[in-house]
Design an enzyme around this catalytic site. Structure first.
Site, PDB file in Angstrom:
ATOM      1  N   GLY A  54      54.609   1.602 -35.348  1.00 43.74           N
ATOM      2  CA  GLY A  54      53.402   1.249 -34.614  1.00 43.74           C
ATOM      3  C   GLY A  54      53.700   0.311 -33.468  1.00 43.74           C
TER       4      GLY A  54
ATOM      5  CD  GLU B 246      64.735  -0.493 -34.588  1.00 43.98           C
ATOM      6  OE1 GLU B 246      65.655   0.285 -34.861  1.00 43.98           O
ATOM      7  OE2 GLU B 246      63.565  -0.124 -34.447  1.00 43.98           O
TER       8      GLU B 246
END
Length: 585
Positions: A374, A504
């Site tokens: 998102g 990440e």
């Protein structure tokens, strides 16, 4: 406005006593130090009486070898007792401060993340270093003079009442004046010093923010900005330092003026009484000597009380930290393995009044990969924080099968989690220490090499001069971003966690390194519940499910193919990533 509130706040000296008592100071040493102080003062009481007899019966025959020997022995004992008393009280002071710092450090380590997010690091450091240092200074430098001063004043007054009660009454008229001066200026000192301690903490916070980020300062040409910010703090400290100096400049001369006025009065009045025969010359000399034993301690007492005001401010700031509620890491059920589904049920969360997450509900199947995607600022990292129990949901619950995760011991729960952040956290030390950080067992060289190889870190580590014993510098500044990231991945691999949380995790790697690390992560993900915060399409396209979060709300759940067909914003996100990947190729 804030400074005025700080200056006008009243203090409670009982807090200081309770704080010191809580450190369990060694009573035997304290009593011994007090006895040494009594001995020192006792010898001081004998000197004026010896001088009185010497003056009243002055002659060559008045000096005897025995008297001189006794006097020399008395002075030697006084010096030894005084030195021992100072050392013992200094030892007590250092003991108190060491215990306080231990207590504060333990408290800070067990406070929830919320506290550290709401308080600047520099201000917290100031509590542990500056404020405890003020307490140490009071105990080691001023407590001795306070104890001996009180004994000297009380003892001298008793002897003076015996020598000549009328002159003593005249002398005691100065006591209320001295007390009023100490009380009035002492309150001012407390208010100013408390504000100065707060400003010192703020200035320390500025230094703590700027110095570790000096590359950012220079790259942004922001030297002038930080210079002004630092100078503002320095000027504020200078202003309050001058206020403290003004109070000190008033206190000492005023006390000295009162004492000198008293001395002149006593000499004048005493001269009249000697002339009338009511007082002998020896009594007069002894009276003046005892008077000095009152005047000097009174000045020392004034200094003690001004430092006591500063200690009050430091005490309150320390109590602010000690009064915070800590995490109870051992409360709840033990858990050795996480092998169930994780259910996020109607979870909402707010940082104070700022609502971040709104009614999130989804299930992360055991052993599967759940990607959280998102736009930035949507609450993905906050959700990670809730899963790691840095925060508690304001509404809703997170369950492992049927059990809320809050029911498990905090240490046990976090032991099941391997976390790799987008911004890698390394501590000053060696590569070995950073990979093994937090483990309570010995790690063999073979284990270390295995996880380093899986994280694609072994090759660059072996090329370093000291291999695994190479120091990484503060926050890992001696390593590149990709190297730091691979060490963090090796750390997660070594923990062999049941839940993986990857923020990440491959963002700092070049293309060739990313391939190897992705393979290592794929191997690690087998049969483990994995959460991935993803901005790159390549990171999430193979996920078992993708949870798409916008502005703290879930707007889509499904596989990459399903969301690409059904979710407009996800399709736009994926298309942009595909276009970016094509350009990079």
């Amino acid at each position: 406005m804030e400074q005025n509130q700080l200056e006008n706040k009243k203090f409670d000296w009982r807090l200081f006593l309770a704080l010191v008592k809580g450190t369990e100071p060694p009573l035997g040493i304290v009593i011994t130090a007090l006895l040494m102080s009594l001995m020192t003062t006792g010898v001081g009481f004998a000197v004026p009486l010896f001088t009185k007899n010497l003056v009243d019966g002055f002659s060559g025959q008045s000096f005897t070898g025995g008297q001189i020997t006794i006097l020399v022995i008395a002075f030697v004992l006084q010096a030894l007792a005084s030195g021992l008393s100072i050392y013992l009280l200094a030892k007590v002071g250092h003991h108190v401060v060491a215990k306080l710092r231990e207590r504060l450090w333990e408290k800070l380590l067990h406070l929830p993340i919320r506290f550290h997010h709401n308080n600047e690091t520099g201000q917290t450091l100031s509590r542990v270093t500056n404020d405890t240092g003020i307490l140490k200074e009071l105990i080691t430098d001023h407590l001795t003079s306070f104890v001996t001063g009180i004994i000297s004043i009380v003892g001298s007054i008793i002897i003076l009442l015996i020598l000549d009660w009328k002159m003593t009454i005249v002398m005691l008229l100065a006591v209320p004046v001295a007390i009023i001066i100490i009380m009035v200026l002492g309150r001012q000192m407390y208010r100013v010093s408390k504000t100065m301690q707060e400003e010192t903490a703020k200035f320390t916070a500025v230094l703590n923010q700027v110095l570790p980020e000096m590359k950012l300062v220079k790259a942004s040409n922001a030297e002038h900005v930080e210079l002004e910010r630092g100078n503002k703090g320095i000027r504020t400290l200078f202003t309050y330092g001058l206020k403290e100096a003004k109070i000190q400049a008033l206190l000492s001369p005023l006390m000295l003026f009162v004492m000198m006025l008293l001395l002149v009065t006593i000499i004048g009045y005493g001269g009249v009484r000697v002339a009338s025969g009511a007082l002998s010359a020896g009594d007069m000399v002894a009276f003046i000597l005892y008077l000095f034993q009152i005047i000097m301690p009174m000045t020392q007492l004034s200094m003690f009380f001004t430092h006591l005001q500063k200690a009050m401010g430091a005490t309150e700031r320390i109590y602010d930290v000690l009064g915070e509620e800590t995490e109870d890491a051992d409360k709840g059920k033990s858990i050795q393995r996480v092998d169930g589904d994780l259910h996020i049920e109607h979870v909402s969360f707010a940082y104070q009044s700022d609502q971040v997450l709104h009614d999130l509900s989804f299930t992360a199947p055991a052993g599967k990969v759940t990607a959280i995607a998102g736009p930035s600022g949507g609450g993905k990292s906050t959700l990670f924080g809730l899963l790691e129990r840095y925060y508690e949901p304001t509404e809703g619950t997170i369950r492992l099968d049927d059990t809320p995760i809050q029911d498990y011991k905090l240490h046990d729960w976090r032991r099941q989690i391997g976390y790799v952040a987008q911004e890698t956290a390394l501590l000053s030390g060696t590569i070995r220490e950073n990979i093994c950080y937090g483990l309570e067992r010995e790690v063999s060289d073979e284990e270390l090499e295995r996880v380093s190889e899986m994280a694609y870190a072994k090759q660059f580590i072996e090329e370093l001069p000291d291999g695994f014993e190479t120091t990484v510098g503060e926050r890992g500044v001696k390593l590149s971003g990709g190297q730091r990231q691979r060490i963090a991945i090796a750390r997660a691999l070594l923990r062999d966690p049941q839940i993986l949380m990857l923020d990440e995790a491959t963002s700092s790697l070049d293309s060739s390194s990313e391939i190897y690390v992705q393979q290592a992560l794929q191997n690690l993900m087998q049969n483990r519940t994995t959460f991935v915060i993803a901005h790159r399409l390549s990171t999430i396209v193979e996920a078992d499910q993708i949870v798409f979060i916008e502005k703290g709300r879930i707007t889509g759940i499904g596989t990459h193919e399903a969301l690409f067909k059904q979710h407009d914003l996800y399709r736009e996100f994926a298309s942009q990533q595909q276009l970016l990947a094509g350009k990079m190729e």
